[in-house]
Motif scaffolding. Structure first.
Motif, PDB file in Angstrom:
ATOM      1  N   UNK A 127      54.319  77.585  21.983  1.00  0.00           N
ATOM      2  CA  UNK A 127      55.247  78.681  21.757  1.00  0.00           C
ATOM      3  C   UNK A 127      54.600  79.966  22.259  1.00  0.00           C
ATOM      4  N   UNK A 128      55.092  80.460  23.386  1.00  0.00           N
ATOM      5  CA  UNK A 128      54.517  81.670  23.961  1.00  0.00           C
ATOM      6  C   UNK A 128      55.039  82.878  23.191  1.00  0.00           C
ATOM      7  N   UNK A 129      54.127  83.594  22.518  1.00  0.00           N
ATOM      8  CA  UNK A 129      54.539  84.752  21.724  1.00  0.00           C
ATOM      9  C   UNK A 129      54.526  86.025  22.556  1.00  0.00           C
ATOM     10  N   UNK A 130      53.562  86.090  23.431  1.00  0.00           N
ATOM     11  CA  UNK A 130      53.452  87.302  24.237  1.00  0.00           C
ATOM     12  C   UNK A 130      52.896  86.983  25.608  1.00  0.00           C
ATOM     13  N   UNK A 131      53.336  87.716  26.598  1.00  0.00           N
ATOM     14  CA  UNK A 131      52.829  87.510  27.953  1.00  0.00           C
ATOM     15  C   UNK A 131      52.797  88.849  28.672  1.00  0.00           C
ATOM     16  N   UNK A 132      51.775  89.006  29.489  1.00  0.00           N
ATOM     17  CA  UNK A 132      51.679  90.253  30.261  1.00  0.00           C
ATOM     18  C   UNK A 132      51.404  89.904  31.718  1.00  0.00           C
ATOM     19  N   UNK A 133      52.187  90.508  32.595  1.00  0.00           N
ATOM     20  CA  UNK A 133      52.101  90.202  34.028  1.00  0.00           C
ATOM     21  C   UNK A 133      51.728  91.461  34.792  1.00  0.00           C
ATOM     22  N   UNK A 134      50.681  91.352  35.577  1.00  0.00           N
ATOM     23  CA  UNK A 134      50.264  92.478  36.396  1.00  0.00           C
ATOM     24  C   UNK A 134      50.044  91.967  37.812  1.00  0.00           C
ATOM     25  N   UNK A 135      50.616  92.664  38.790  1.00  0.00           N
ATOM     26  CA  UNK A 135      50.448  92.209  40.172  1.00  0.00           C
ATOM     27  C   UNK A 135      49.197  92.824  40.772  1.00  0.00           C
ATOM     28  N   UNK A 136      48.545  92.071  41.658  1.00  0.00           N
ATOM     29  CA  UNK A 136      47.276  92.539  42.203  1.00  0.00           C
ATOM     30  C   UNK A 136      47.117  92.102  43.651  1.00  0.00           C
ATOM     31  N   UNK A 137      46.422  92.925  44.414  1.00  0.00           N
ATOM     32  CA  UNK A 137      45.911  92.507  45.716  1.00  0.00           C
ATOM     33  C   UNK A 137      44.456  92.113  45.523  1.00  0.00           C
ATOM     34  N   UNK A 138      44.106  90.894  45.939  1.00  0.00           N
ATOM     35  CA  UNK A 138      42.734  90.429  45.811  1.00  0.00           C
ATOM     36  C   UNK A 138      42.154  90.176  47.207  1.00  0.00           C
ATOM     37  N   UNK A 139      40.864  90.480  47.391  1.00  0.00           N
ATOM     38  CA  UNK A 139      40.296  90.537  48.738  1.00  0.00           C
ATOM     39  C   UNK A 139      39.729  89.206  49.240  1.00  0.00           C
ATOM     40  N   UNK A 140      40.125  88.821  50.445  1.00  0.00           N
ATOM     41  CA  UNK A 140      39.682  87.559  51.035  1.00  0.00           C
ATOM     42  C   UNK A 140      39.276  87.800  52.493  1.00  0.00           C
ATOM     43  N   UNK A 141      38.103  87.320  52.852  1.00  0.00           N
ATOM     44  CA  UNK A 141      37.728  87.263  54.273  1.00  0.00           C
ATOM     45  C   UNK A 141      38.259  85.954  54.806  1.00  0.00           C
ATOM     46  N   UNK A 142      39.120  86.034  55.812  1.00  0.00           N
ATOM     47  CA  UNK A 142      39.837  84.838  56.244  1.00  0.00           C
ATOM     48  C   UNK A 142      39.626  84.597  57.728  1.00  0.00           C
ATOM     49  N   UNK A 143      38.998  83.464  58.031  1.00  0.00           N
ATOM     50  CA  UNK A 143      38.923  83.031  59.423  1.00  0.00           C
ATOM     51  C   UNK A 143      39.999  81.984  59.603  1.00  0.00           C
ATOM     52  N   UNK A 144      40.827  82.125  60.640  1.00  0.00           N
ATOM     53  CA  UNK A 144      41.865  81.119  60.841  1.00  0.00           C
ATOM     54  C   UNK A 144      41.788  80.554  62.245  1.00  0.00           C
ATOM     55  N   UNK A 145      42.124  79.291  62.347  1.00  0.00           N
ATOM     56  CA  UNK A 145      42.061  78.599  63.632  1.00  0.00           C
ATOM     57  C   UNK A 145      43.285  77.702  63.780  1.00  0.00           C
ATOM     58  N   UNK A 146      44.044  77.952  64.822  1.00  0.00           N
ATOM     59  CA  UNK A 146      45.256  77.175  65.069  1.00  0.00           C
ATOM     60  C   UNK A 146      44.910  75.979  65.938  1.00  0.00           C
ATOM     61  N   UNK A 147      45.055  74.802  65.348  1.00  0.00           N
ATOM     62  CA  UNK A 147      44.765  73.586  66.116  1.00  0.00           C
ATOM     63  C   UNK A 147      46.051  73.044  66.736  1.00  0.00           C
ATOM     64  N   UNK A 148      46.018  72.762  68.024  1.00  0.00           N
ATOM     65  CA  UNK A 148      47.160  72.138  68.689  1.00  0.00           C
ATOM     66  C   UNK A 148      46.868  70.650  68.774  1.00  0.00           C
ATOM     67  N   UNK A 149      47.629  69.883  68.024  1.00  0.00           N
ATOM     68  CA  UNK A 149      47.347  68.454  67.964  1.00  0.00           C
ATOM     69  C   UNK A 149      47.984  67.732  69.139  1.00  0.00           C
TER      70      UNK A 149
END
Ligand SMILES: [Zn+2]
Ligand SMILES: [Zn+2]
Lengths: 447, 101
Positions: A372-394
């Motif tokens: 039984x959820x009595x209380x809830x608090x929601x806060x939006x956030x930006x969180x930091x990520x170093x992202x290397x991405x690689x597109x593979x062509x199969x």
């Protein structure tokens, strides 16, 4: 939509209409008094000051998190320059002209997020977590108060832009119901060079079976600093779990035909656990793309894996933390994210209850779980990520996006490296042959 | 996709066998006969990390308060061949976002 507090927004920083087409900066025109986006803003802006519950909602309490925030030129308080960015080494904002440093207020302090979760009742949301109004424009237009030109900010990737004419930086800090401006932001802490080193190390350990094209094209220097959107949730709930548990009393061997087999005796109990549970800073992706983590189709699970973040160190949102980084916009609302958060909260609850079940060494089978959820608090956030991405062509014509991600607070690194299937299959085949020979030898020796 | 499915099956097998407390003596033989598949699975997951996810259930801060316990004896059971209770689910995780297909 005009802000009830006239001092909180300088008149020249008023957002204009938001054309979808990226027209070149037109000659400065006086800003029209009518504002096309005003209606869709109303929900977010109305409830500032004393949080007035929305009449149509069952007592959702809104924490106004952009009070006093201004759009437009964010100037250094010492010299007035607008070239301000995060100094990763100190975690502060720094004026790149006069080197003055300062920090945004801690989100815990500013929004009182630190209080006793047990006192949370009903639904509390940060104003930057409010529902997204689909008609809200993605590209926002602002008037540069230095030269009068119109400046477009594409909120899909940032909340800042430079004026093409006078090179001043314009920031968007007031919340618009399009998910672009969150309640809080956790600044980058791991420097880019450290992230590059981590990514290199991660990939170096996975070179042998890596796809040759990837080996040739991989450059960790292409890593991008991205602020990804999340919801941070606190939950105050009462739970009652009931079921059965078994405690082993004896184990012994019996002879069945020719072989010895183990048998077990156990006592069966009815088990009930009834308690309050406080879940703190449960963190859930709030972009529908990033929530899709089907590993045969994408590698979003990689970004998921580098959680958790030290969200307790987040600060009030300030676009200046964004300079040099990009962002992705939140596109999911509370009703879409609640089921995910609550299911995960139940997982957390079951996990913690296990520490009271040590007696049941054969296990516990819950048959009823009432939370039984009595209380809830929601806060939006930006969180930091170093992202290397690689597109593979199969070879089958499909593409697959691989990530190597570094948590820019903790340094935790995880990744997906494209495999050279032919080579791996060949070596696996060799291993298989060797294994079969070994099995034959072992059998021949009678082991 | 079929290779991935097979790899998953082997991966689960390896995990299951490795995790159990040793009443399957045929494990060594099994691992030799499937050594190629096991090697493939091991490398596949080492490179692609498709099995990884955030362990929200253990990595999220939570406190239990006002715990009331009820433990009532029902009956004794004898001669069971399983070392674990059947249907035990107290370690179950339902909210993982990561799915294979
Ligand atoms: Zn300055
Ligand atoms: Zn300008």
């Amino acid at each position: 939509m005009e802000n009830p507090d006239p001092t909180s927004r300088a008149p020249e920083q008023q957002p204009l209409s938001s054309p979808q087409d990226q027209a070149p900066p037109a000659a400065p025109e006086p800003v029209a008094a009518t504002n096309p986006v005003s209606d869709s803003w109303a929900r977010g802006a109305d409830s500032s000051e004393a949080p007035t519950p929305e009449p149509d909602d069952d007592a959702t309490r809104v924490i106004q998190t952009d009070e006093g925030a201004t759009d437009g030129l964010a100037k250094c308080s010492r010299c007035g320059a607008t070239d301000i960015s995060l100094n990763v080494a100190t975690g502060n904002l720094r004026c790149n002209f006069c080197r003055f440093e300062w920090s945004a207020e801690s989100a815990n302090d500013a929004f009182d997020l630190d209080g006793d979760i047990g006192k949370l009742l009903g639904v509390t949301v940060g104003s930057g977590s409010s529902d997204i109004v689909p008609s809200t424009d993605e590209v926002m237009t602002f008037k540069c108060s230095a030269c009068g030109a119109e400046v477009l900010i594409d909120t899909a990737s940032s909340t800042q832009a430079r004026c093409h004419w006078c090179r001043n930086t314009l920031s968007m800090n007031q919340q618009v119901p399009n998910g672009a401006v969150p309640d809080m932001i956790l600044p980058f802490k791991v420097p880019k060079e450290t992230a590059i080193a981590s990514i290199n190390k991660f990939v170096q350990k996975r070179r042998f079976f890596a796809h040759p094209l990837f080996r040739a094209e991989f450059t960790a220097e292409n890593v991008m600093g991205v602020y990804l959107p999340y919801m941070v949730v606190d939950i105050n709930a009462h739970a009652r779990l009931s079921g059965e548990g078994e405690h082993q009393t004896r184990s012994y061997t019996v002879k069945v035909g020719d072989s010895q087999q183990t048998r077990y005796d156990a006592d069966l109990y009815n088990v009930v656990r009834d308690f309050d549970v406080h879940v703190s800073d449960l963190t859930v992706e709030s972009s529908s793309d990033r929530l899709e983590q089907i590993t045969s189709q994408n590698s979003n699970n990689i970004i998921n894996t580098i959680m958790p973040f030290d969200v307790e160190n987040a600060v009030r949102y300030d676009s200046n933390y964004m300079k040099g980084f990009t962002s992705e916009r939140r596109d999911s609302n509370l009703d879409e994210l609640s089921p995910i958060a609550f299911t995960q909260a139940e997982d957390i609850t079951r996990n913690r209850v296990n520490s009271t079940l040590g007696f049941y060494d054969r296990g516990v089978r819950w048959t009823q779980q009432d939370v039984n959820v009595r209380g809830q608090r929601w806060v939006s956030a930006y969180l930091p990520v170093w992202l290397y991405s690689y597109q593979q062509h199969k070879s089958n014509g499909k593409t697959f996006l691989h990530y190597v991600a570094v948590n820019a607070r903790t340094g935790e690194t995880m990744g997906s490296v494209p495999i050279h299937q032919g080579k791996l299959l060949l070596v696996s085949g060799g291993v298989e042959v060797a294994g079969i020979i070994a099995a034959i030898v072992l059998t021949a020796l009678g082991i | 996709m079929t290779t991935s499915a097979m790899v998953l099956a082997v991966h689960d097998q390896v995990l299951a066998s490795g995790g159990s407390s040793g009443d399957d003596g045929g494990f060594i033989g099994f691992i030799f006969l499937l050594s190629g598949f096991a090697f493939y699975a091991l490398m596949y997951f080492r490179y692609r990390n498709a099995d990884k996810r955030h362990r929200h259930e253990s990595e999220t801060e939570a406190t239990l308060l006002n715990m009331k316990k009820g433990d009532t004896f029902v009956r004794s059971k004898t001669g069971m061949s399983n070392s674990r209770m059947s249907g035990a689910n107290s370690h179950e995780v339902r909210g993982a976002r990561r799915k294979f297909f």
